[in-house]
Design a protein around this motif. Sequence first.
Motif, PDB file in Angstrom:
ATOM      1  N   ILE A 167       0.845  -1.199   0.000  1.00 35.55           N
ATOM      2  CA  ILE A 167       0.000   0.000   0.000  1.00 35.55           C
ATOM      3  C   ILE A 167       0.878   1.246   0.000  1.00 35.55           C
ATOM      4  O   ILE A 167       0.647   2.192  -0.752  1.00 35.55           O
ATOM      5  CB  ILE A 167      -0.947  -0.006   1.215  1.00 35.55           C
ATOM      6  N   ASN A 168       1.902   1.242   0.839  1.00 34.78           N
ATOM      7  CA  ASN A 168       2.848   2.363   0.921  1.00 34.78           C
ATOM      8  C   ASN A 168       3.449   2.662  -0.456  1.00 34.78           C
ATOM      9  O   ASN A 168       3.505   3.813  -0.909  1.00 34.78           O
ATOM     10  CB  ASN A 168       3.938   2.020   1.928  1.00 34.78           C
ATOM     11  N   LYS A 169       3.898   1.598  -1.125  1.00 32.85           N
ATOM     12  CA  LYS A 169       4.574   1.734  -2.426  1.00 32.85           C
ATOM     13  C   LYS A 169       3.661   2.328  -3.498  1.00 32.85           C
ATOM     14  O   LYS A 169       4.126   2.986  -4.430  1.00 32.85           O
ATOM     15  CB  LYS A 169       5.093   0.366  -2.870  1.00 32.85           C
ATOM     16  N   ALA A 170       2.366   2.111  -3.348  1.00 30.21           N
ATOM     17  CA  ALA A 170       1.415   2.628  -4.333  1.00 30.21           C
ATOM     18  C   ALA A 170       1.283   4.147  -4.266  1.00 30.21           C
ATOM     19  O   ALA A 170       0.823   4.773  -5.231  1.00 30.21           O
ATOM     20  CB  ALA A 170       0.049   1.977  -4.123  1.00 30.21           C
ATOM     21  N   TYR A 171       1.703   4.749  -3.144  1.00 28.57           N
ATOM     22  CA  TYR A 171       1.522   6.190  -2.952  1.00 28.57           C
ATOM     23  C   TYR A 171       2.815   6.971  -2.796  1.00 28.57           C
ATOM     24  O   TYR A 171       2.864   8.160  -3.144  1.00 28.57           O
ATOM     25  CB  TYR A 171       0.633   6.438  -1.721  1.00 28.57           C
ATOM     26  N   PHE A 172       3.857   6.334  -2.255  1.00 30.82           N
ATOM     27  CA  PHE A 172       5.078   7.070  -1.954  1.00 30.82           C
ATOM     28  C   PHE A 172       6.315   6.259  -2.359  1.00 30.82           C
ATOM     29  O   PHE A 172       6.328   5.031  -2.197  1.00 30.82           O
ATOM     30  CB  PHE A 172       5.176   7.394  -0.463  1.00 30.82           C
ATOM     31  N   PRO A 173       7.366   6.951  -2.824  1.00 33.59           N
ATOM     32  CA  PRO A 173       8.609   6.266  -3.172  1.00 33.59           C
ATOM     33  C   PRO A 173       9.514   6.056  -1.957  1.00 33.59           C
ATOM     34  O   PRO A 173      10.675   5.706  -2.093  1.00 33.59           O
ATOM     35  CB  PRO A 173       9.260   7.231  -4.182  1.00 33.59           C
ATOM     36  N   PHE A 174       8.972   6.284  -0.767  1.00 33.69           N
ATOM     37  CA  PHE A 174       9.706   6.133   0.486  1.00 33.69           C
ATOM     38  C   PHE A 174       8.725   5.638   1.534  1.00 33.69           C
ATOM     39  O   PHE A 174       7.509   5.766   1.387  1.00 33.69           O
ATOM     40  CB  PHE A 174      10.338   7.457   0.922  1.00 33.69           C
ATOM     41  N   THR A 175       9.242   5.076   2.614  1.00 33.28           N
ATOM     42  CA  THR A 175       8.352   4.558   3.652  1.00 33.28           C
ATOM     43  C   THR A 175       7.782   5.695   4.495  1.00 33.28           C
ATOM     44  O   THR A 175       8.503   6.653   4.817  1.00 33.28           O
ATOM     45  CB  THR A 175       9.062   3.550   4.566  1.00 33.28           C
ATOM     46  N   VAL A 176       6.515   5.591   4.836  1.00 34.80           N
ATOM     47  CA  VAL A 176       5.886   6.596   5.686  1.00 34.80           C
ATOM     48  C   VAL A 176       5.719   6.081   7.106  1.00 34.80           C
ATOM     49  O   VAL A 176       5.228   6.794   7.979  1.00 34.80           O
ATOM     50  CB  VAL A 176       4.514   7.043   5.115  1.00 34.80           C
ATOM     51  N   TYR A 177       6.142   4.835   7.340  1.00 40.59           N
ATOM     52  CA  TYR A 177       5.979   4.246   8.664  1.00 40.59           C
ATOM     53  C   TYR A 177       7.104   4.677   9.609  1.00 40.59           C
ATOM     54  O   TYR A 177       6.875   4.993  10.743  1.00 40.59           O
ATOM     55  CB  TYR A 177       5.933   2.733   8.594  1.00 40.59           C
TER      56      TYR A 177
END
Length: 249
Positions: free
Chosen positions: A239-249
């Motif tokens: 899910i993260n990869k679908a929106y951002f090129p970096f981790t948001v966690y």
Amino acid sequence: MNKVITTLLTAATLLVSASSTAADKLTIATEGAWAPFNYVDSSGTIKGFDVDIANALCAEMKVECKIVINDWDGMIPSLKNRKFDAIVSSMSVTKDRLKQVDFTDKYYSGGLRFVAMKGKEFKNDPAALKGKTIGAQRSTIASQYLEDELGDVVDIKLYDSQEKVYLDAQSGRLDGFLSDELPTHAWLQSDKAKNFTFTGEAFAKDDIIGIAVRKNDKLKGKINKALATIIANGTYAEINKAYFPFTVY
């Protein structure tokens, strides 16, 4: 007597059935105006990182997931009034909010960052900001920071939605605005934001985003368990990869 027993058994069955139905369905609220975390597309479908996380959690808990839109300012009152079961809408965990609701473990973290037009003189220190008009969405960490730290220095303009902040910035009615870095990062990739840029580095990076539930609701523990699972099995990363090129966690 047999009729009485039959009636009581029927009533009990209906109660159990109703309870099971309620337990098998979760109604989750989001704002629908905080792209790419939550927004409504041209077809009227609610989409975004928050929405995908909510659906993944429901799938892991094996419950039906109903996503509804609610105005930001009314989120916590509506949750407390049982209009929905949880808030998955990029809500920061704060001391004031913890007095009213419980939060799950974090599902992402962020920070604040100023934005201004390219080529425009804009420094982030109080002396340089004096007299400038700075915008933010109302009832957010950004607006709280402006009011607490710069209230005597800048002219603060607050808006009901982040989209209205963007619109006033584009119209030249703001010298700059303060917002969460992650959604603004996505906005800056769009054509309509081509004349804008971040100014300075992100700060307040201890901002923890959680899922709000009612006080003492056992749902908190169930969501935490499901959240740990989707992080461990790679669902969160996808899910993260679908929106951002970096981790948001």
